[in-house]
Scaffold this motif. Structure first.
Motif, PDB file in Angstrom:
ATOM      1  N   ARG A 107      -7.866  -3.398  -3.853  1.00  0.00           N
ATOM      2  CA  ARG A 107      -9.046  -3.915  -3.149  1.00  0.00           C
ATOM      3  C   ARG A 107      -8.753  -4.416  -1.741  1.00  0.00           C
ATOM      4  O   ARG A 107      -9.639  -4.451  -0.905  1.00  0.00           O
ATOM      5  CB  ARG A 107      -9.651  -5.063  -3.947  1.00  0.00           C
ATOM      6  N   ALA A 108      -7.520  -4.846  -1.485  1.00  0.00           N
ATOM      7  CA  ALA A 108      -7.182  -5.422  -0.184  1.00  0.00           C
ATOM      8  C   ALA A 108      -5.778  -4.987   0.221  1.00  0.00           C
ATOM      9  O   ALA A 108      -4.958  -4.630  -0.621  1.00  0.00           O
ATOM     10  CB  ALA A 108      -7.269  -6.942  -0.234  1.00  0.00           C
ATOM     11  N   ILE A 109      -5.512  -5.036   1.531  1.00  0.00           N
ATOM     12  CA  ILE A 109      -4.214  -4.624   2.067  1.00  0.00           C
ATOM     13  C   ILE A 109      -3.837  -5.573   3.199  1.00  0.00           C
ATOM     14  O   ILE A 109      -4.714  -6.154   3.845  1.00  0.00           O
ATOM     15  CB  ILE A 109      -4.268  -3.163   2.568  1.00  0.00           C
ATOM     16  N   ARG A 110      -2.529  -5.727   3.422  1.00  0.00           N
ATOM     17  CA  ARG A 110      -2.026  -6.470   4.570  1.00  0.00           C
ATOM     18  C   ARG A 110      -0.676  -5.895   4.961  1.00  0.00           C
ATOM     19  O   ARG A 110       0.004  -5.251   4.158  1.00  0.00           O
ATOM     20  CB  ARG A 110      -1.926  -7.959   4.291  1.00  0.00           C
ATOM     21  N   VAL A 111      -0.296  -6.126   6.218  1.00  0.00           N
ATOM     22  CA  VAL A 111       0.968  -5.636   6.766  1.00  0.00           C
ATOM     23  C   VAL A 111       1.776  -6.840   7.222  1.00  0.00           C
ATOM     24  O   VAL A 111       1.237  -7.741   7.869  1.00  0.00           O
ATOM     25  CB  VAL A 111       0.717  -4.669   7.941  1.00  0.00           C
TER      26      VAL A 111
ATOM     27  N   LEU B 162       6.734  -8.382  15.863  1.00  0.00           N
ATOM     28  CA  LEU B 162       6.184  -7.049  16.048  1.00  0.00           C
ATOM     29  C   LEU B 162       4.788  -7.148  16.627  1.00  0.00           C
ATOM     30  O   LEU B 162       3.997  -8.005  16.208  1.00  0.00           O
ATOM     31  CB  LEU B 162       6.139  -6.342  14.685  1.00  0.00           C
ATOM     32  N   ASN B 163       4.476  -6.291  17.591  1.00  0.00           N
ATOM     33  CA  ASN B 163       3.144  -6.228  18.172  1.00  0.00           C
ATOM     34  C   ASN B 163       2.386  -5.118  17.445  1.00  0.00           C
ATOM     35  O   ASN B 163       2.524  -3.948  17.777  1.00  0.00           O
ATOM     36  CB  ASN B 163       3.243  -5.942  19.673  1.00  0.00           C
ATOM     37  N   LEU B 164       1.600  -5.465  16.440  1.00  0.00           N
ATOM     38  CA  LEU B 164       0.865  -4.496  15.638  1.00  0.00           C
ATOM     39  C   LEU B 164      -0.494  -4.261  16.281  1.00  0.00           C
ATOM     40  O   LEU B 164      -1.339  -5.154  16.323  1.00  0.00           O
ATOM     41  CB  LEU B 164       0.693  -5.010  14.204  1.00  0.00           C
ATOM     42  N   ARG B 165      -0.695  -3.053  16.816  1.00  0.00           N
ATOM     43  CA  ARG B 165      -1.964  -2.732  17.474  1.00  0.00           C
ATOM     44  C   ARG B 165      -3.069  -2.458  16.467  1.00  0.00           C
ATOM     45  O   ARG B 165      -4.135  -3.040  16.550  1.00  0.00           O
ATOM     46  CB  ARG B 165      -1.782  -1.536  18.395  1.00  0.00           C
ATOM     47  N   ASP B 166      -2.812  -1.547  15.537  1.00  0.00           N
ATOM     48  CA  ASP B 166      -3.770  -1.288  14.466  1.00  0.00           C
ATOM     49  C   ASP B 166      -3.100  -0.463  13.378  1.00  0.00           C
ATOM     50  O   ASP B 166      -1.973  -0.007  13.542  1.00  0.00           O
ATOM     51  CB  ASP B 166      -5.045  -0.599  14.980  1.00  0.00           C
ATOM     52  N   PHE B 167      -3.792  -0.308  12.268  1.00  0.00           N
ATOM     53  CA  PHE B 167      -3.314   0.581  11.222  1.00  0.00           C
ATOM     54  C   PHE B 167      -4.495   1.325  10.620  1.00  0.00           C
ATOM     55  O   PHE B 167      -5.607   0.836  10.572  1.00  0.00           O
ATOM     56  CB  PHE B 167      -2.448  -0.127  10.177  1.00  0.00           C
TER      57      PHE B 167
ATOM     58  N   GLN C 145     -10.034   4.503   6.884  1.00  0.00           N
ATOM     59  CA  GLN C 145     -10.504   3.226   7.409  1.00  0.00           C
ATOM     60  C   GLN C 145      -9.531   2.788   8.487  1.00  0.00           C
ATOM     61  O   GLN C 145      -8.333   2.711   8.252  1.00  0.00           O
ATOM     62  CB  GLN C 145     -10.570   2.197   6.277  1.00  0.00           C
ATOM     63  N   ASP C 146     -10.046   2.525   9.693  1.00  0.00           N
ATOM     64  CA  ASP C 146      -9.219   2.118  10.820  1.00  0.00           C
ATOM     65  C   ASP C 146      -9.390   0.616  11.040  1.00  0.00           C
ATOM     66  O   ASP C 146     -10.514   0.140  11.201  1.00  0.00           O
ATOM     67  CB  ASP C 146      -9.623   2.892  12.074  1.00  0.00           C
ATOM     68  N   ILE C 147      -8.288  -0.112  11.038  1.00  0.00           N
ATOM     69  CA  ILE C 147      -8.321  -1.565  11.206  1.00  0.00           C
ATOM     70  C   ILE C 147      -7.626  -1.920  12.513  1.00  0.00           C
ATOM     71  O   ILE C 147      -6.434  -1.656  12.678  1.00  0.00           O
ATOM     72  CB  ILE C 147      -7.644  -2.287  10.029  1.00  0.00           C
ATOM     73  N   ASN C 148      -8.352  -2.489  13.463  1.00  0.00           N
ATOM     74  CA  ASN C 148      -7.774  -2.972  14.711  1.00  0.00           C
ATOM     75  C   ASN C 148      -7.291  -4.399  14.506  1.00  0.00           C
ATOM     76  O   ASN C 148      -8.065  -5.281  14.174  1.00  0.00           O
ATOM     77  CB  ASN C 148      -8.804  -2.946  15.840  1.00  0.00           C
ATOM     78  N   THR C 149      -6.000  -4.604  14.709  1.00  0.00           N
ATOM     79  CA  THR C 149      -5.463  -5.949  14.535  1.00  0.00           C
ATOM     80  C   THR C 149      -5.130  -6.590  15.871  1.00  0.00           C
ATOM     81  O   THR C 149      -5.439  -7.746  16.094  1.00  0.00           O
ATOM     82  CB  THR C 149      -4.198  -5.929  13.669  1.00  0.00           C
ATOM     83  N   ARG C 150      -4.445  -5.847  16.735  1.00  0.00           N
ATOM     84  CA  ARG C 150      -4.002  -6.372  18.027  1.00  0.00           C
ATOM     85  C   ARG C 150      -3.397  -7.756  17.883  1.00  0.00           C
ATOM     86  O   ARG C 150      -3.780  -8.704  18.557  1.00  0.00           O
ATOM     87  CB  ARG C 150      -5.138  -6.373  19.023  1.00  0.00           C
TER      88      ARG C 150
ATOM     89  N   VAL D  34      -0.651   5.151   4.982  1.00  0.00           N
ATOM     90  CA  VAL D  34      -0.975   4.105   5.946  1.00  0.00           C
ATOM     91  C   VAL D  34      -0.250   4.462   7.232  1.00  0.00           C
ATOM     92  O   VAL D  34       0.973   4.619   7.245  1.00  0.00           O
ATOM     93  CB  VAL D  34      -0.529   2.711   5.447  1.00  0.00           C
ATOM     94  N   ARG D  35      -1.014   4.621   8.321  1.00  0.00           N
ATOM     95  CA  ARG D  35      -0.435   4.940   9.619  1.00  0.00           C
ATOM     96  C   ARG D  35      -0.451   3.681  10.484  1.00  0.00           C
ATOM     97  O   ARG D  35      -1.509   3.109  10.740  1.00  0.00           O
ATOM     98  CB  ARG D  35      -1.221   6.041  10.302  1.00  0.00           C
ATOM     99  N   LEU D  36       0.724   3.248  10.920  1.00  0.00           N
ATOM    100  CA  LEU D  36       0.871   2.028  11.701  1.00  0.00           C
ATOM    101  C   LEU D  36       1.068   2.372  13.171  1.00  0.00           C
ATOM    102  O   LEU D  36       1.848   3.267  13.502  1.00  0.00           O
ATOM    103  CB  LEU D  36       2.076   1.240  11.213  1.00  0.00           C
ATOM    104  N   LYS D  37       0.385   1.642  14.051  1.00  0.00           N
ATOM    105  CA  LYS D  37       0.582   1.772  15.497  1.00  0.00           C
ATOM    106  C   LYS D  37       1.062   0.416  16.002  1.00  0.00           C
ATOM    107  O   LYS D  37       0.373  -0.582  15.839  1.00  0.00           O
ATOM    108  CB  LYS D  37      -0.712   2.156  16.190  1.00  0.00           C
ATOM    109  N   TYR D  38       2.245   0.405  16.617  1.00  0.00           N
ATOM    110  CA  TYR D  38       2.841  -0.863  16.992  1.00  0.00           C
ATOM    111  C   TYR D  38       3.754  -0.706  18.192  1.00  0.00           C
ATOM    112  O   TYR D  38       4.006   0.390  18.665  1.00  0.00           O
ATOM    113  CB  TYR D  38       3.620  -1.468  15.837  1.00  0.00           C
ATOM    114  N   ALA D  39       4.243  -1.846  18.648  1.00  0.00           N
ATOM    115  CA  ALA D  39       5.259  -1.896  19.693  1.00  0.00           C
ATOM    116  C   ALA D  39       6.187  -3.056  19.364  1.00  0.00           C
ATOM    117  O   ALA D  39       5.726  -4.166  19.126  1.00  0.00           O
ATOM    118  CB  ALA D  39       4.617  -2.122  21.059  1.00  0.00           C
TER     119      ALA D  39
END
Length: 135
Positions: free
Chosen positions: A59-63, A70-75, A85-90, A114-119
């Motif tokens: 039901r829920a997810i977290r990274v 880590l600078n997590l932009r979105d996943f 489902q695209d989640i913007n975290t920034r 799960v595709r992670l976008k980060y720096a």
């Protein structure tokens, strides 16, 4: 005899003091209801795709960032039925912290990837590890 007993007690106390911070840090990862389903190491690329094994219907997810900030932009969450489902975290995740709990659309979705976008924040020899948890 007394000197040996005092040295042994001091050694035991030092061991307990050294082990306590590690146990407290480990306690962060065993939050009630969260289960780790995948993890990866940030290798300097901008994105990583993590494939989850088997049916993961939750039901829920977290990274979470484990050992480095880590600078997590979105996943982006891809479901087995083709939806996503695209989640913007920034968010900047400090070491040992997690994103907010993100509710998955629908009732108990089956997550495929799960595709992670980060720096990464620091250019250190030890690269950040990312952990994906669900409940």
């Amino acid at each position: 005899m007394n000197r040996t007993l005092i040295i042994a007690a001091a050694g035991a106390a030092a061991t307990l003091v050294a082990v306590t911070p590690a146990a407290a840090q480990f306690g962060r990862w065993t939050d009630r209801g969260w289960r780790t389903v995948a993890y990866t190491r940030v290798d300097g690329r901008d994105t990583d795709t993590i494939a989850l094994r088997g049916p993961v219907r939750e039901r829920a997810i977290r990274v979470c960032a484990i050992n480095q900030p880590l600078n997590l932009r979105d996943f982006d969450i891809r479901y087995r039925n083709g939806g996503h489902q695209d989640i913007n975290t920034r968010a900047v995740l400090r070491a040992g912290t997690c994103t907010r709990a993100v509710d998955l659309r629908g009732n108990r979705r089956d997550i495929a990837t799960v595709r992670l976008k980060y720096a990464p924040i620091l250019r250190a020899p030890m690269r950040p590890f990312v952990r994906v948890q669900v409940r």
